[in-house]
Design a protein around this motif. Structure first.
Motif, mmCIF file in Angstrom:
data_model
loop_
_atom_site.group_PDB
_atom_site.id
_atom_site.type_symbol
_atom_site.label_atom_id
_atom_site.label_comp_id
_atom_site.label_asym_id
_atom_site.label_seq_id
_atom_site.Cartn_x
_atom_site.Cartn_y
_atom_site.Cartn_z
ATOM 1 N N SER A 31 0.934 -1.073 -0.013
ATOM 2 C CA SER A 31 0.003 -0.042 0.035
ATOM 3 C C SER A 31 0.919 1.151 0.035
ATOM 4 O O SER A 31 1.991 1.235 0.722
ATOM 5 N N GLY A 32 0.369 2.276 -0.684
ATOM 6 C CA GLY A 32 1.209 3.669 -0.871
ATOM 7 C C GLY A 32 2.280 3.571 -1.366
ATOM 8 O O GLY A 32 2.499 2.845 -2.431
ATOM 9 N N ASP A 33 3.462 4.120 -0.865
ATOM 10 C CA ASP A 33 4.997 3.872 -1.550
ATOM 11 C C ASP A 33 5.512 2.614 -1.149
ATOM 12 O O ASP A 33 6.536 2.404 -1.881
ATOM 13 N N GLN A 233 0.845 16.468 -9.537
ATOM 14 C CA GLN A 233 0.183 17.141 -8.300
ATOM 15 C C GLN A 233 -0.628 18.266 -8.578
ATOM 16 O O GLN A 233 -1.850 18.621 -8.062
ATOM 17 N N TYR A 234 0.103 19.021 -9.493
ATOM 18 C CA TYR A 234 -0.756 20.491 -9.732
ATOM 19 C C TYR A 234 -2.194 20.067 -10.526
ATOM 20 O O TYR A 234 -3.125 20.423 -10.240
ATOM 21 N N LEU A 235 -2.303 19.137 -11.367
ATOM 22 C CA LEU A 235 -3.527 18.509 -12.031
ATOM 23 C C LEU A 235 -4.393 18.069 -11.027
ATOM 24 O O LEU A 235 -5.719 18.462 -11.004
ATOM 25 N N GLN A 249 -6.431 12.768 -3.187
ATOM 26 C CA GLN A 249 -6.061 11.635 -4.294
ATOM 27 C C GLN A 249 -5.346 12.266 -5.624
ATOM 28 O O GLN A 249 -5.297 13.561 -5.757
ATOM 29 N N HIS A 250 -4.812 11.485 -6.222
ATOM 30 C CA HIS A 250 -3.895 11.989 -7.520
ATOM 31 C C HIS A 250 -4.399 11.343 -8.638
ATOM 32 O O HIS A 250 -4.805 10.096 -8.955
ATOM 33 N N PRO A 251 -4.567 12.013 -9.874
ATOM 34 C CA PRO A 251 -4.808 11.232 -11.421
ATOM 35 C C PRO A 251 -3.471 10.510 -11.524
ATOM 36 O O PRO A 251 -2.472 10.765 -10.947
ATOM 37 N N SER A 252 -3.712 9.470 -12.184
ATOM 38 C CA SER A 252 -2.391 8.712 -12.800
ATOM 39 C C SER A 252 -1.571 9.493 -13.824
ATOM 40 O O SER A 252 -2.047 10.666 -14.293
ATOM 41 N N VAL A 348 -0.290 18.420 1.602
ATOM 42 C CA VAL A 348 1.012 18.065 1.985
ATOM 43 C C VAL A 348 0.747 16.975 2.970
ATOM 44 O O VAL A 348 -0.054 16.686 3.810
ATOM 45 N N GLU A 349 1.750 15.974 2.819
ATOM 46 C CA GLU A 349 1.577 14.551 3.464
ATOM 47 C C GLU A 349 2.647 14.996 4.834
ATOM 48 O O GLU A 349 3.699 15.501 4.754
ATOM 49 N N LEU A 350 1.701 14.620 6.069
ATOM 50 C CA LEU A 350 2.634 15.157 7.233
ATOM 51 C C LEU A 350 3.895 14.089 7.458
ATOM 52 O O LEU A 350 4.711 14.403 8.214
#
Length: 403
Positions: A31-33, A233-235, A249-252, A348-350
């Motif tokens: 999961s995740g990175d 990230q910007y998108l 969430q992020h687009p692919s 921002v990811e803590l």
């Protein structure tokens, strides 16, 4: 009576942290990175170290995890390494700081929500190295003996572990300046750090020759996709603001490429610097939103400690000066919070702020120890912490039952 209360509270925070750890250790594999680091270990086995270094891996972290991955499943080896880094951090702080029981209560409470120490990424390793360096600088500031060899070795390791070090570099250089101005370093104290530095440079030669920089893990797009993480990230934030994507969430990469194909090469900024000025109104809006998000979610992890240490920054400015050495940790906390809020247009990811969050706990515990925190503030911090523990358990227990 106070001693019994503190021990009881420590037990409560330990139970809370164990519940959180159990939940986080049972997260789905990759999961995740985490999947990125599992794939790195598989790539090393398949293609060898030279190819892996050229591709980009977190080299110091990989050198430690790889032997474990030969006897354990890769994801287990990665998670064991993360937990071991946490235990080393506990041991280091105990030996070097001799903190009060209250510090371990605050720190253990924080660990209850610190996912980075229970998943298979290089975050825990990077955090451990940075905290060691920053804590040694803090010892200089409070007039205690510091270990320059240990501090410099930790700094070198952090530099070659994650490219995120670039964001931390201003406060690290400031810390080094403070240390060198206050304490002299004799030649024998730089022998071990120099050896570690030379070794890191040597093993990174394939990366330097091919890419011109050390080997770092990177979320690279698939072949034939010519967009980068900044554009993605910007998108993401544009789509969130338009209601076309859930928050956080992020687009692919492929979706980002399709957006570029439809709207042109200049539809998205290509670098962090460009993203700052691409739409100034959006940058300012997201800065305030991200800053508040860090304070809100950071306070859920730190109780009132985050706000108190930020408050110390402004109080110290009034009494002392902006760059007075006694303001180093509060200044670093405010500076890094502001930098991340400004640079990251999406959320921002803590986990990026965990090193300075831990230093905020160390700083707060020190202020309590020397009597610079009022009793009312201490009680308020503990009261909120207990409320957050109850809330956290209430939220997590239903999910634990489903495991």
């Amino acid at each position: 009576m106070k001693h019994i209360f503190s021990k009881t509270l420590l037990v409560i925070t330990i139970i809370y942290a164990l519940i959180g750890a159990y939940f986080m250790l049972n997260l789905s594999i990759g999961s995740g990175d985490e999947q990125l680091f599992i794939s790195d270990l598989n790539f090393i086995n398949k293609e060898g170290w030279i190819k892996a270094i050229e591709k980009g891996i977190s080299l110091p972290h990989a050198l430690i995890v790889y032997p474990l991955s030969k006897i354990l499943e890769p994801y287990i080896a990665l998670r064991v390494t993360s937990v071991f880094c946490l235990l080393l951090l506990y041991y280091y702080i105990y030996r070097r700081n001799k903190p009060t029981l209250w510090f371990f209560i605050y720190f253990t409470f924080f660990i209850g929500t610190a996912k980075v120490f229970f998943i298979g990424t290089n975050d825990a390793f990077f955090i451990m190295a940075l905290v060691i360096f920053l804590n040694e600088i803090h010892k200089v500031i409070i007039g205690k003996e510091w270990k320059p060899s240990l501090a410099l070795i930790a700094l070198v390791i952090a530099i070659f572990t994650r490219e995120l070090i670039v964001i931390y570099m201003p406060i690290l250089l400031l810390g080094m300046f403070i240390a060198l101005k206050t304490k002299k370093i004799i030649s024998k104290q730089i022998i071990a750090p120099s050896i570690v530095l030379v070794m890191c440079l040597i093993v990174n030669i394939p990366a330097f020759m091919l890419n011109g920089k050390p080997s770092y893990d990177a979320k690279k797009p698939p072949e034939n996709v010519n967009v980068n993480w900044t554009q993605r990230q910007y998108l993401a934030q544009l789509l969130v603001n338009e209601g076309k994507l859930p928050n956080y969430q992020h687009p692919s990469f492929v979706e980002t490429q399709n957006y570029i194909n439809e709207n042109g090469e200049d539809a998205l900024p290509k670098s962090l610097l460009q993203s700052l000025f691409f739409n100034p109104q959006l940058t300012i809006l997201e800065f305030y939103k991200d800053f508040w998000s860090i304070i809100y979610f950071g306070s859920r992890q730190l109780s009132l400690i985050l706000l108190i240490v930020i408050g110390c920054f402004f109080i110290n400015i009034k009494k002392l000066s902006l760059l007075n050495v006694k303001n180093y940790i509060p200044f670093s906390l405010v500076a890094l919070t502001s930098i991340f809020a400004l640079l990251i247009i999406s959320y921002v990811e803590l986990r990026w702020l965990v090193p300075i969050f831990i230093m905020a706990i160390i700083y707060y515990a020190y202020l309590e120890k020397v009597g610079d925190i009022t009793k009312k503030l201490s009680v308020a911090n503990l009261a909120l912490m207990l409320i957050l523990i109850v809330y956290g358990v209430y939220r997590i227990v239903p999910e634990l039952i489903m495991i």
